[in-house]
Write a protein that holds these residues in place. Structure first.
Motif, PDB file in Angstrom:
ATOM      1  N   LYS A  15       0.842  -1.191   0.000  1.00  0.00           N
ATOM      2  CA  LYS A  15       0.000   0.000   0.000  1.00  0.00           C
ATOM      3  C   LYS A  15       0.878   1.241   0.000  1.00  0.00           C
ATOM      4  CE  LYS A  15      -2.224  -1.260   3.775  1.00  0.00           C
ATOM      5  NZ  LYS A  15      -1.790  -2.651   3.840  1.00  0.00           N
ATOM      6  N   ILE A  16       0.423   2.258  -0.720  1.00  0.00           N
ATOM      7  CA  ILE A  16       1.061   3.572  -0.661  1.00  0.00           C
ATOM      8  C   ILE A  16      -0.005   4.539  -0.160  1.00  0.00           C
ATOM      9  CG2 ILE A  16       2.290   5.358  -1.925  1.00  0.00           C
ATOM     10  CD1 ILE A  16       2.820   3.161  -4.085  1.00  0.00           C
ATOM     11  N   LEU A  17       0.181   5.008   1.052  1.00  0.00           N
ATOM     12  CA  LEU A  17      -0.770   5.936   1.663  1.00  0.00           C
ATOM     13  C   LEU A  17      -0.138   7.317   1.749  1.00  0.00           C
ATOM     14  CD1 LEU A  17      -2.010   3.641   4.567  1.00  0.00           C
ATOM     15  CD2 LEU A  17      -3.075   3.970   2.316  1.00  0.00           C
ATOM     16  N   ALA A  18      -0.968   8.326   1.906  1.00  0.00           N
ATOM     17  CA  ALA A  18      -0.475   9.692   2.003  1.00  0.00           C
ATOM     18  C   ALA A  18      -1.445  10.518   2.833  1.00  0.00           C
ATOM     19  CB  ALA A  18      -0.304  10.303   0.615  1.00  0.00           C
ATOM     20  N   ILE A  19      -0.938  11.573   3.424  1.00  0.00           N
ATOM     21  CA  ILE A  19      -1.753  12.472   4.229  1.00  0.00           C
ATOM     22  C   ILE A  19      -1.677  13.876   3.644  1.00  0.00           C
ATOM     23  CG2 ILE A  19       0.135  12.864   5.868  1.00  0.00           C
ATOM     24  CD1 ILE A  19      -2.048  13.194   8.048  1.00  0.00           C
ATOM     25  N   GLY A  20      -2.818  14.543   3.602  1.00  0.00           N
ATOM     26  CA  GLY A  20      -2.864  15.898   3.073  1.00  0.00           C
ATOM     27  C   GLY A  20      -2.861  16.942   4.181  1.00  0.00           C
ATOM     28  N   LYS A  21      -2.384  18.142   3.853  1.00  0.00           N
ATOM     29  CA  LYS A  21      -2.441  19.305   4.739  1.00  0.00           C
ATOM     30  C   LYS A  21      -1.930  18.988   6.140  1.00  0.00           C
ATOM     31  CE  LYS A  21      -6.235  21.414   2.172  1.00  0.00           C
ATOM     32  NZ  LYS A  21      -7.604  21.956   2.198  1.00  0.00           N
ATOM     33  N   ASN A  22      -0.675  18.596   6.235  1.00  0.00           N
ATOM     34  CA  ASN A  22      -0.156  18.105   7.518  1.00  0.00           C
ATOM     35  C   ASN A  22       0.975  18.940   8.103  1.00  0.00           C
ATOM     36  OD1 ASN A  22      -0.281  16.214   9.642  1.00  0.00           O
ATOM     37  ND2 ASN A  22       1.499  15.133   8.820  1.00  0.00           N
ATOM     38  N   TYR A  23       1.276  20.095   7.536  1.00  0.00           N
ATOM     39  CA  TYR A  23       2.336  20.944   8.086  1.00  0.00           C
ATOM     40  C   TYR A  23       1.819  22.358   8.338  1.00  0.00           C
ATOM     41  CZ  TYR A  23       6.342  17.800   7.637  1.00  0.00           C
ATOM     42  OH  TYR A  23       7.230  16.760   7.805  1.00  0.00           O
ATOM     43  N   VAL A  24       2.393  22.996   9.339  1.00  0.00           N
ATOM     44  CA  VAL A  24       2.089  24.389   9.659  1.00  0.00           C
ATOM     45  C   VAL A  24       3.371  25.212   9.590  1.00  0.00           C
ATOM     46  CG1 VAL A  24       0.051  23.887  11.071  1.00  0.00           C
ATOM     47  CG2 VAL A  24       2.325  23.881  12.133  1.00  0.00           C
ATOM     48  N   ASN A  25       3.217  26.513   9.733  1.00  0.00           N
ATOM     49  CA  ASN A  25       4.371  27.410   9.641  1.00  0.00           C
ATOM     50  C   ASN A  25       5.137  27.529  10.950  1.00  0.00           C
ATOM     51  OD1 ASN A  25       4.073  28.328   6.858  1.00  0.00           O
ATOM     52  ND2 ASN A  25       2.159  29.227   7.567  1.00  0.00           N
ATOM     53  N   ASN A  26       4.452  27.353  12.068  1.00  0.00           N
ATOM     54  CA  ASN A  26       5.129  27.385  13.366  1.00  0.00           C
ATOM     55  C   ASN A  26       4.387  26.489  14.344  1.00  0.00           C
ATOM     56  OD1 ASN A  26       3.117  29.142  14.937  1.00  0.00           O
ATOM     57  ND2 ASN A  26       3.592  30.464  13.192  1.00  0.00           N
ATOM     58  N   GLN A  27       5.073  26.060  15.379  1.00  0.00           N
ATOM     59  CA  GLN A  27       4.526  25.061  16.294  1.00  0.00           C
ATOM     60  C   GLN A  27       3.282  25.547  17.033  1.00  0.00           C
ATOM     61  OE1 GLN A  27       8.050  24.095  18.619  1.00  0.00           O
ATOM     62  NE2 GLN A  27       8.408  22.249  17.400  1.00  0.00           N
ATOM     63  N   GLU A  28       3.139  26.859  17.186  1.00  0.00           N
ATOM     64  CA  GLU A  28       1.977  27.393  17.886  1.00  0.00           C
ATOM     65  C   GLU A  28       0.676  27.097  17.140  1.00  0.00           C
ATOM     66  OE1 GLU A  28       4.816  29.078  17.350  1.00  0.00           O
ATOM     67  OE2 GLU A  28       5.518  28.939  19.432  1.00  0.00           O
ATOM     68  N   GLU A  29       0.765  26.799  15.844  1.00  0.00           N
ATOM     69  CA  GLU A  29      -0.428  26.528  15.035  1.00  0.00           C
ATOM     70  C   GLU A  29      -0.890  25.080  15.111  1.00  0.00           C
ATOM     71  OE1 GLU A  29       0.332  27.708  11.025  1.00  0.00           O
ATOM     72  OE2 GLU A  29       1.150  29.641  11.577  1.00  0.00           O
ATOM     73  N   ILE A  30      -0.072  24.209  15.667  1.00  0.00           N
ATOM     74  CA  ILE A  30      -0.372  22.780  15.617  1.00  0.00           C
ATOM     75  C   ILE A  30      -1.664  22.442  16.354  1.00  0.00           C
ATOM     76  CG2 ILE A  30       0.399  20.488  16.355  1.00  0.00           C
ATOM     77  CD1 ILE A  30       3.260  21.366  15.732  1.00  0.00           C
ATOM     78  N   SER A  31      -1.816  22.884  17.585  1.00  0.00           N
ATOM     79  CA  SER A  31      -2.969  22.486  18.393  1.00  0.00           C
ATOM     80  C   SER A  31      -4.280  22.906  17.757  1.00  0.00           C
ATOM     81  CB  SER A  31      -2.856  23.054  19.805  1.00  0.00           C
ATOM     82  OG  SER A  31      -2.783  24.469  19.780  1.00  0.00           O
ATOM     83  N   ALA A  32      -4.327  24.082  17.155  1.00  0.00           N
ATOM     84  CA  ALA A  32      -5.553  24.571  16.539  1.00  0.00           C
ATOM     85  C   ALA A  32      -5.945  23.751  15.314  1.00  0.00           C
ATOM     86  CB  ALA A  32      -5.401  26.037  16.148  1.00  0.00           C
ATOM     87  N   ASN A  33      -4.961  23.168  14.656  1.00  0.00           N
ATOM     88  CA  ASN A  33      -5.219  22.400  13.439  1.00  0.00           C
ATOM     89  C   ASN A  33      -5.371  20.906  13.693  1.00  0.00           C
ATOM     90  OD1 ASN A  33      -4.863  24.189  10.817  1.00  0.00           O
ATOM     91  ND2 ASN A  33      -3.379  24.925  12.315  1.00  0.00           N
ATOM     92  N   LYS A  34      -5.043  20.467  14.905  1.00  0.00           N
ATOM     93  CA  LYS A  34      -5.083  19.034  15.210  1.00  0.00           C
ATOM     94  C   LYS A  34      -6.479  18.652  15.686  1.00  0.00           C
ATOM     95  CE  LYS A  34      -1.891  15.590  17.030  1.00  0.00           C
ATOM     96  NZ  LYS A  34      -0.565  15.397  17.658  1.00  0.00           N
ATOM     97  N   THR A  35      -7.368  18.415  14.729  1.00  0.00           N
ATOM     98  CA  THR A  35      -8.777  18.148  15.024  1.00  0.00           C
ATOM     99  C   THR A  35      -9.073  16.666  15.237  1.00  0.00           C
ATOM    100  OG1 THR A  35      -9.331  17.925  12.683  1.00  0.00           O
ATOM    101  CG2 THR A  35      -9.439  20.139  13.636  1.00  0.00           C
ATOM    102  N   GLY A  36      -8.119  15.819  14.882  1.00  0.00           N
ATOM    103  CA  GLY A  36      -8.337  14.378  14.984  1.00  0.00           C
ATOM    104  C   GLY A  36      -8.726  13.736  13.668  1.00  0.00           C
ATOM    105  N   THR A  37      -9.105  14.558  12.701  1.00  0.00           N
ATOM    106  CA  THR A  37      -9.485  14.050  11.386  1.00  0.00           C
ATOM    107  C   THR A  37      -8.325  14.227  10.414  1.00  0.00           C
ATOM    108  OG1 THR A  37     -11.799  14.628  11.753  1.00  0.00           O
ATOM    109  CG2 THR A  37     -11.118  14.234   9.479  1.00  0.00           C
TER     110      THR A  37
END
Length: 204
Positions: A2-24
């Motif tokens: 299998k070749i899997l991939a994830i979309g939209k998985n990087y942010v510009n700074n670490q402070e943005e991670i929690s707001a974007n980590k919705t679980g989906t």
């Protein structure tokens, strides 16, 4: 495999991670026929007028697992490499307009050039791996895994809820938040991990 991939998985700074980590997580797949190995050049397909490049770290699964616990997930990685996730943007957009799957825009022959792989033991800090893309001698994308929304373990634990991961499976783990763009015939792409050139090819 299998070749899997994830979309939209990087942010510009670490402070943005929690707001974007919705679980989906946005997970999609590519067929094995999309792979290009051994630094072979990639033929620009005739059915599209716009191909977009994205550099991504690629993890290789080393053992079989299902419903993998988050705390165990990193142990399922055997090797790490780098690749390009190509998108035929016009085809991809047409698929999205009809709410259809992305396969034709993401899974065409040559859509996934990949490097050789390095043992995961070469990377003592999975949350601090540097990688970058150079096109025609100009640096285009720079990434570090500390800026991932979902890290390697998150991706493995999430995807293994839905499907069994098996030895040899590959997961493209996302592209840096900036620097993607169009690729053209004749372009020379070079992909590096921690300053080491691992993928080197041309579009022809």
């Amino acid at each position: 495999m299998k070749i899997l991939a994830i979309g939209k998985n990087y942010v510009n700074n670490q402070e943005e991670i929690s707001a974007n980590k919705t679980g989906t997580q946005i997970i999609f797949s590519k067929p094995e026929s999309s792979l290009v190995r051994d630094n072979k050049d990639v033929v620009y397909p005739s059915f599209t007028n716009q191909i977009v490049y994205e550099i991504e770290l690629v993890i290789k699964i080393g053992k079989k697992g299902k419903d993998i616990a988050l705390e165990d997930a990193a142990s399922y990685i055997s090797e790490i490499g780098v690749g390009i996730d190509y998108t035929a943007k016009d085809v991809f957009n047409a698929c999205r307009e009809t709410k259809g799957p992305w396969d034709l825009g993401k899974g065409f022959d040559g859509a996934a050039p990949i490097s050789t792989f390095k043992p995961v033991s070469n990377f003592p800090k999975l949350d601090d791996i540097n990688f970058h893309l150079v096109i025609n001698g100009e640096q285009k994308q720079v990434g570090n895994t500390s800026l991932m929304i979902y890290n390697f373990s998150d991706i493995i634990a999430f995807t293994s809820k839905y499907m069994t991961l098996e030895p040899g499976d590959l997961i493209f783990t996302g592209t840096p938040a900036h620097g993607t763009g169009d690729i053209h015939k004749g372009d020379h792409l070079q992909c590096f991990i921690e300053g080491e050139l691992l993928l080197d090819f041309k579009m022809i």
